[in-house]
Design an enzyme around this catalytic site. Structure first.
Site, PDB file in Angstrom:
ATOM      1  N   ARG A  63     -75.936  -8.534 -99.871  1.00  0.00           N
ATOM      2  CA  ARG A  63     -74.903  -7.811 -99.115  1.00  0.00           C
ATOM      3  C   ARG A  63     -75.385  -7.488 -97.696  1.00  0.00           C
ATOM      4  NH1 ARG A  63     -72.962  -1.886 -99.722  1.00  0.00           N
ATOM      5  NH2 ARG A  63     -70.913  -1.935 -98.730  1.00  0.00           N
ATOM      6  N   HIS A  67     -73.490  -8.780 -94.342  1.00  0.00           N
ATOM      7  CA  HIS A  67     -73.051  -7.827 -93.322  1.00  0.00           C
ATOM      8  C   HIS A  67     -73.729  -8.082 -91.982  1.00  0.00           C
ATOM      9  CE1 HIS A  67     -70.929  -4.466 -95.748  1.00  0.00           C
ATOM     10  NE2 HIS A  67     -70.862  -5.604 -96.413  1.00  0.00           N
ATOM     11  N   ASN A  94     -71.314   0.273 -93.964  1.00  0.00           N
ATOM     12  CA  ASN A  94     -72.734  -0.034 -94.144  1.00  0.00           C
ATOM     13  C   ASN A  94     -73.560   1.138 -94.664  1.00  0.00           C
ATOM     14  OD1 ASN A  94     -72.457  -2.682 -93.287  1.00  0.00           O
ATOM     15  ND2 ASN A  94     -72.827  -2.176 -91.133  1.00  0.00           N
ATOM     16  N   HIS A 192     -69.746 -11.299-105.875  1.00  0.00           N
ATOM     17  CA  HIS A 192     -69.370 -10.046-106.528  1.00  0.00           C
ATOM     18  C   HIS A 192     -69.694 -10.065-108.023  1.00  0.00           C
ATOM     19  CE1 HIS A 192     -66.279  -8.741-103.214  1.00  0.00           C
ATOM     20  NE2 HIS A 192     -67.533  -8.676-102.826  1.00  0.00           N
TER      21      HIS A 192
END
Length: 324
Positions: A63, A67, A94, A192
């Site tokens: 992740r 990001h 975040n 996910h």
């Protein structure tokens, strides 16, 4: 050359031990061969130490990388700290990121061996790949040579990160803006499978979707009932698995969940609102993920080229949290 063919060539040649440079982007699988030949081994060792003890870090590190790449490109800007709390890591999406310590530990180990050589952007790219490998997920080649960005802004993160509340039209545009297509969108959403979230991001969907005390009609009613047992109306902290029953395994089960209208976020459910993304979800669900691992490797390979800094652009940070 199409990305798919390029990746196949890169994988083949790397298996054969042939150095592969990608001139357009100035990245090279053997970029550190003469400067710091143990780069990948050092990063892999540190990553394995952390993720083997705490496997949930694999999702967290993947992740962080995602990001990072979606905001100013894969330049390690997500790692920067600001005394004014206005860096990317301070943006609301975040605040729940974790796993920075793994990147810092890998960078520290590299600095002891090869000071000032390996960028934090490359360290993060390798850590994300190796973390997935530790939990027996797919491997993908990571060409190296990225440089570190010097700019990190909250506003950039807010403007560029795909939202869990976004519909398919918005998501496709988010990805297209980064040179990624609809297939990349649905494939990378498959990460996910090892993801977790909190009730805060789903309570409105299940309790008050339109302001009338209803739930999102795109959700399977049985799944809504299950979520309500987990998430009470004022519960914003409890953890929720994004792929119930399979959150500890990197597999294609996420697509079965989405096909059954049990996607946790709007951004999961909306994959059924587009012909191409829905078709991919259905094929993976029906075939037990016949091509998911290969597709994921290809999309992660592409992600690693998003708006990168090379050559004389950027810098090689000594510490990932601070510009030199």
């Amino acid at each position: 050359m199409a990305t798919k063919n390029l990746l196949a060539l890169v994988v083949l040649l790397s298996v054969l031990g042939v150095s592969v440079a990608i001139p357009r982007f100035r990245l090279d699988l053997d970029y550190y061969r003469s400067k710091c030949p143990d780069t990948e081994r050092i990063v892999r060792r540190v990553t394995e130490q952390y993720v083997s003890r705490k496997p949930s870090l694999a999702a967290a590190l993947l992740r962080i990388y995602f990001h990072d790449c979606f905001v100013r490109g894969c330049d390690g800007s997500i790692l920067l700290k600001s005394p004014n709390n206005d860096a990317e890591r301070n943006a609301i999406p975040n605040l729940s990121l974790r796993g920075y310590e793994v990147v810092d530990a890998a960078k520290s180990a590299l600095e002891k061996r090869c000071p000032g050589i390996v960028s934090c952007a490359d360290v993060l790219a390798l850590v994300a790949r190796d973390a997935v490998l530790v939990i027996r997920g797919p491997w993908w080649p990571v060409p190296l040579g990225r440089r570190d960005g010097r700019i990190s802004r909250v506003s950039d993160a807010n403007a560029n990160l795909p939202s869990p509340f976004a519909n398919i039209t918005t998501l496709k545009k988010n990805f297209a803006d980064k040179g990624l297509n609809a297939k990349d969108l649905v494939v990378l959403s498959g990460a996910h499978t090892i993801g977790i979230s909190t009730c805060a991001l789903v309570n409105r969907r299940i309790y008050n979707f339109t302001g009338r005390g209803d739930f999102d009609p795109s959700m399977n009613p049985s799944y809504v009932r299950t979520l309500k047992k987990r998430c009470k109306p004022n519960d914003f902290k409890s953890i929720v698995d994004m792929d119930p029953g399979s959150v500890k395994r990197f597999d294609s089960h996420y697509f079965n969940v989405v096909a059954q209208k049990k996607g946790l976020f709007t951004s999961d459910s909306t994959l059924l609102d587009d012909f191409e993304t829905r078709h991919y979800v259905e094929i993976q669900a029906l075939t037990n993920g016949i091509s998911f691992n290969r597709d994921f490797s290809e999309s992660m390979f592409k992600l690693g080229f998003v708006e990168i800094l090379t050559g004389r652009n950027g810098e090689i940070r000594r510490k990932c949290a601070f510009v030199n």
